[in-house]
Write an enzyme that holds these catalytic residues in place. Sequence first.
Site, PDB file in Angstrom:
ATOM      1  N   ASN A  10       9.499  -6.219  -4.835  1.00 21.59           N
ATOM      2  CA  ASN A  10      10.409  -5.411  -5.649  1.00 21.59           C
ATOM      3  C   ASN A  10      11.318  -4.645  -4.688  1.00 21.59           C
ATOM      4  OD1 ASN A  10      11.678  -3.627  -7.338  1.00 21.59           O
ATOM      5  ND2 ASN A  10       9.848  -2.425  -7.818  1.00 21.59           N
ATOM      6  N   LYS A  12      13.865  -2.915  -5.323  1.00 24.78           N
ATOM      7  CA  LYS A  12      14.428  -1.693  -5.921  1.00 24.78           C
ATOM      8  C   LYS A  12      15.937  -1.605  -5.623  1.00 24.78           C
ATOM      9  CE  LYS A  12       9.934   0.386  -5.342  1.00 24.78           C
ATOM     10  NZ  LYS A  12       9.124   1.577  -5.417  1.00 24.78           N
ATOM     11  N   HIS A 103       8.488  -0.918 -14.997  1.00 19.74           N
ATOM     12  CA  HIS A 103       8.096  -0.271 -13.735  1.00 19.74           C
ATOM     13  C   HIS A 103       8.046   1.238 -13.958  1.00 19.74           C
ATOM     14  CE1 HIS A 103       8.291   1.161  -9.609  1.00 19.74           C
ATOM     15  NE2 HIS A 103       7.849  -0.034  -9.254  1.00 19.74           N
ATOM     16  N   GLU A 105       9.083   3.620 -12.297  1.00 20.32           N
ATOM     17  CA  GLU A 105      10.349   4.317 -12.032  1.00 20.32           C
ATOM     18  C   GLU A 105      11.289   4.201 -13.235  1.00 20.32           C
ATOM     19  OE1 GLU A 105      11.159   2.372  -8.324  1.00 20.32           O
ATOM     20  OE2 GLU A 105       9.488   3.443  -7.401  1.00 20.32           O
ATOM     21  N   GLU A 175      -0.073  -0.739 -11.276  1.00 17.40           N
ATOM     22  CA  GLU A 175       0.512   0.093 -10.231  1.00 17.40           C
ATOM     23  C   GLU A 175       0.215   1.564 -10.502  1.00 17.40           C
ATOM     24  OE1 GLU A 175       3.929  -2.107  -8.195  1.00 17.40           O
ATOM     25  OE2 GLU A 175       4.799  -1.074  -9.901  1.00 17.40           O
ATOM     26  N   GLY A 181       4.957   4.000  -3.246  1.00 18.88           N
ATOM     27  CA  GLY A 181       5.864   4.583  -2.264  1.00 18.88           C
ATOM     28  C   GLY A 181       5.312   5.834  -1.596  1.00 18.88           C
ATOM     29  N   SER A 221       1.810   0.831  -2.378  1.00 19.96           N
ATOM     30  CA  SER A 221       1.619   0.945  -0.932  1.00 19.96           C
ATOM     31  C   SER A 221       0.755  -0.174  -0.355  1.00 19.96           C
ATOM     32  CB  SER A 221       1.046   2.317  -0.570  1.00 19.96           C
ATOM     33  OG  SER A 221       1.938   3.344  -0.980  1.00 19.96           O
TER      34      SER A 221
HETATM   35  C1  PEP Z   1       6.553  -0.794  -6.408  1.00 19.00           C
HETATM   36  O1  PEP Z   1       7.503  -0.041  -6.524  1.00 19.00           O
HETATM   37  O2  PEP Z   1       6.376  -1.685  -7.244  1.00 19.00           O
HETATM   38  C2  PEP Z   1       5.650  -0.591  -5.277  1.00 19.00           C
HETATM   39  C3  PEP Z   1       4.462  -1.092  -5.345  1.00 19.00           C
HETATM   40  O3  PEP Z   1       6.159   0.138  -4.229  1.00 19.00           O
HETATM   41  P1  PEP Z   1       5.429   0.400  -2.829  1.00 19.00           P
HETATM   42  O4  PEP Z   1       4.835  -0.906  -2.368  1.00 19.00           O
HETATM   43  O5  PEP Z   1       6.519   0.880  -1.921  1.00 19.00           O
HETATM   44  O6  PEP Z   1       4.378   1.422  -3.061  1.00 19.00           O
END
Ligand code: PEP
Length: 260
Positions: A10, A12, A103, A105, A175, A181, A221
Amino acid sequence: MSRKPFVAGNWKMNMLRSDAEKLVNELKPLLEGIDSVDAAVCPTFTALGKVADALAGSKIMLGAQNIHTVEKDGAFAQNGAYTGELSAEMLKDACVSWVILGHSERRQYFGETDAGVNAKVKSCFAQSLKPIVCVGETLAERDLEQTNAVVEVQIRGCFAGIPADQAKECVIAYEPVWAIGTGRTATPQQAQDVHAHIRSVLASMYDKATADAIRIQYGGSMKPGNAAELLAQPDIDGGLIGGASLKAEDFAAIIKAGVK
Ligand code: PEP
């Protein structure tokens, strides 16, 4: 039940078109010969065309990060007066096969709801696109021991009215919001517990065979250093990767960690 692991990046709101093309050109040779793990990259809308061209002839699939869904006269509108939006048909036309939906976000900043995600899942299937449906709890919800209840509500809402044959084609990304993040990853056991719970919810909504067929990615992460341990869990079938998908070597290392 063996499920083919699936790792998606992803990106973003990152990567200009030239950066996107460079990343894909670095990634392709690193993934040569890896057939036992599915891989996809999900760039910004503006980079889709460039990335689709760069991916030509490779097994890496193309995903998008959102879709606009509006029902008009009993069908999903594929064009019309919706300034700034893109329809499923437009994504299909841009060679997209996967769409990230719900997601955290988008839930946090753009008010996306389970009902909205549900409509988007339906509009994806109307154009043969496959959804990656994101669910996950906030830190406050985890601390209140509401994780299982929160993801159950999300799964039931996002999959309402989705028939089993389509549900099997969906991917779910668990998630935990507190891990996205932040550099803070769920432990493999924490993630496995929620993945197993999601599968039990799916079994109660559909049946065991359907639940066993659905791939559930972990996201939050995930990086080369923790991917193997997470991907070794029985109900973790891949990853949705944010930050670490922006570097070809890191993303490739995570994909390779999924090779059984
Ligand atoms: C995401 O935004 O889907 C995600 C898992 O981000 P990160 O790997 O940076 O935590």
